[in-house]
Design a protein around this motif. Structure first.
Motif, PDB file in Angstrom:
ATOM      1  N   THR A  40       0.862  -1.152   0.070  1.00 17.91           N
ATOM      2  CA  THR A  40      -0.032   0.033   0.047  1.00 17.91           C
ATOM      3  C   THR A  40       0.818   1.390   0.189  1.00 17.91           C
ATOM      4  OG1 THR A  40      -0.299  -0.068   2.378  1.00 17.91           O
ATOM      5  CG2 THR A  40      -1.982  -1.202   1.170  1.00 17.91           C
ATOM      6  N   GLY A  41       2.014   1.245  -0.774  1.00 16.39           N
ATOM      7  CA  GLY A  41       2.825   2.354  -0.892  1.00 16.39           C
ATOM      8  C   GLY A  41       3.667   2.721   0.449  1.00 16.39           C
ATOM      9  N   PHE A  42       3.804   1.881   1.384  1.00 21.94           N
ATOM     10  CA  PHE A  42       4.838   2.109   2.467  1.00 21.94           C
ATOM     11  C   PHE A  42       6.123   1.534   2.255  1.00 21.94           C
ATOM     12  CE2 PHE A  42       0.684   3.329   4.270  1.00 21.94           C
ATOM     13  CZ  PHE A  42       0.982   4.392   4.902  1.00 21.94           C
ATOM     14  N   ARG A 113      -3.130 -10.258   4.064  1.00 24.91           N
ATOM     15  CA  ARG A 113      -4.310  -9.632   4.337  1.00 24.91           C
ATOM     16  C   ARG A 113      -4.229  -8.802   5.431  1.00 24.91           C
ATOM     17  NH1 ARG A 113      -6.601 -13.090   0.738  1.00 24.91           N
ATOM     18  NH2 ARG A 113      -6.887 -14.865   2.282  1.00 24.91           N
ATOM     19  N   VAL A 114      -3.690  -9.513   6.572  1.00 26.84           N
ATOM     20  CA  VAL A 114      -3.453  -9.388   7.960  1.00 26.84           C
ATOM     21  C   VAL A 114      -2.442  -7.959   7.964  1.00 26.84           C
ATOM     22  CG1 VAL A 114      -2.534  -9.808  10.200  1.00 26.84           C
ATOM     23  CG2 VAL A 114      -3.904 -11.617   9.164  1.00 26.84           C
ATOM     24  N   ILE A 115      -1.390  -8.046   7.467  1.00 22.41           N
ATOM     25  CA  ILE A 115      -0.562  -6.871   7.140  1.00 22.41           C
ATOM     26  C   ILE A 115      -1.173  -5.715   6.662  1.00 22.41           C
ATOM     27  CG2 ILE A 115       1.462  -5.963   6.111  1.00 22.41           C
ATOM     28  CD1 ILE A 115       2.619  -8.856   6.243  1.00 22.41           C
ATOM     29  N   GLU A 116      -1.821  -5.959   5.556  1.00 27.50           N
ATOM     30  CA  GLU A 116      -2.704  -4.645   4.904  1.00 27.50           C
ATOM     31  C   GLU A 116      -3.858  -4.188   5.814  1.00 27.50           C
ATOM     32  OE1 GLU A 116      -4.648  -5.516   1.225  1.00 27.50           O
ATOM     33  OE2 GLU A 116      -2.806  -6.279   0.423  1.00 27.50           O
ATOM     34  N   ASP A 117      -4.468  -5.176   6.616  1.00 33.27           N
ATOM     35  CA  ASP A 117      -5.326  -4.550   7.666  1.00 33.27           C
ATOM     36  C   ASP A 117      -4.720  -3.673   8.787  1.00 33.27           C
ATOM     37  OD1 ASP A 117      -7.919  -4.512   8.886  1.00 33.27           O
ATOM     38  OD2 ASP A 117      -7.156  -5.648  10.529  1.00 33.27           O
ATOM     39  N   LYS A 123      -1.906   3.619   9.733  1.00 29.66           N
ATOM     40  CA  LYS A 123      -2.129   4.756   8.792  1.00 29.66           C
ATOM     41  C   LYS A 123      -3.301   5.738   9.602  1.00 29.66           C
ATOM     42  CE  LYS A 123      -3.317   6.083   4.193  1.00 29.66           C
ATOM     43  NZ  LYS A 123      -3.731   5.534   2.939  1.00 29.66           N
ATOM     44  N   ASN A 124      -4.482   5.147   9.795  1.00 28.90           N
ATOM     45  CA  ASN A 124      -5.300   5.855  10.317  1.00 28.90           C
ATOM     46  C   ASN A 124      -5.024   6.562  11.781  1.00 28.90           C
ATOM     47  OD1 ASN A 124      -7.079   5.643   7.872  1.00 28.90           O
ATOM     48  ND2 ASN A 124      -7.938   3.927   8.921  1.00 28.90           N
ATOM     49  N   LYS A 125      -4.378   5.447  12.496  1.00 34.08           N
ATOM     50  CA  LYS A 125      -4.003   5.766  14.043  1.00 34.08           C
ATOM     51  C   LYS A 125      -3.212   7.220  14.058  1.00 34.08           C
ATOM     52  CE  LYS A 125      -1.707   3.999  17.835  1.00 34.08           C
ATOM     53  NZ  LYS A 125      -0.825   2.746  18.450  1.00 34.08           N
ATOM     54  N   LEU A 126      -2.022   7.162  13.091  1.00 32.39           N
ATOM     55  CA  LEU A 126      -1.035   7.897  12.876  1.00 32.39           C
ATOM     56  C   LEU A 126      -1.600   9.348  12.168  1.00 32.39           C
ATOM     57  CD1 LEU A 126       2.005   5.568  12.651  1.00 32.39           C
ATOM     58  CD2 LEU A 126       1.164   6.946  14.476  1.00 32.39           C
TER      59      LEU A 126
END
Length: 128
Positions: A40-42, A113-117, A123-126
């Protein structure tokens, strides 16, 4: 808000380089999916010194560590060491997720899938 710097022991740089050059099969498999900002671009790095430890994978931007555990982590004393290690890593503000080597071998799609989640949650938390 300024995020804290993730400390490391520069004396571990050579050991980390040796570990990168002698990766386990599970590390090689997972790295194929994490390198080059594929997740996801990270940007993930492998075998990086953090504090007085070397973590398998880290995304500094997300404060996310991924650890892969093999048979040595099943030993009684190793479990205690893992708990201390994880507590120390969390004291730097890091979020740690662990997978067994067998999960990477047999269920890579579920692992991803777990890593993406977790990436999405971090991402949202930060606020990224």
């Amino acid at each position: 808000m300024r995020r804290p710097i993730i400390p490391y022991n520069p004396k571990l740089k050579q050991k980390a380089r040796r570990l990168r050059n002698n990766s386990t099969l599970s590390e090689v498999i997972l790295w194929r999916h994490l390198k080059g900002k594929q997740m996801t671009g990270f940007d993930f790095h492998r075998q990086r010194p953090v504090g007085n430890y070397i973590v398998d994978f880290i995304c500094c931007e997300l404060y996310l560590v991924i650890e892969l555990d093999g048979y040595t982590h099943m030993l009684e004393r190793q479990g205690e060491k893992d708990e201390i290690r994880e507590s120390n890593l969390k004291s730097f503000g890091l979020h740690i997720i662990r997978f067994w080597d067998e999960e990477v071998y047999d269920e890579i799609d579920n692992v991803l899938r777990v890593i993406e989640d977790v990436v999405s949650k971090q991402k949202n938390k930060l606020g990224l």
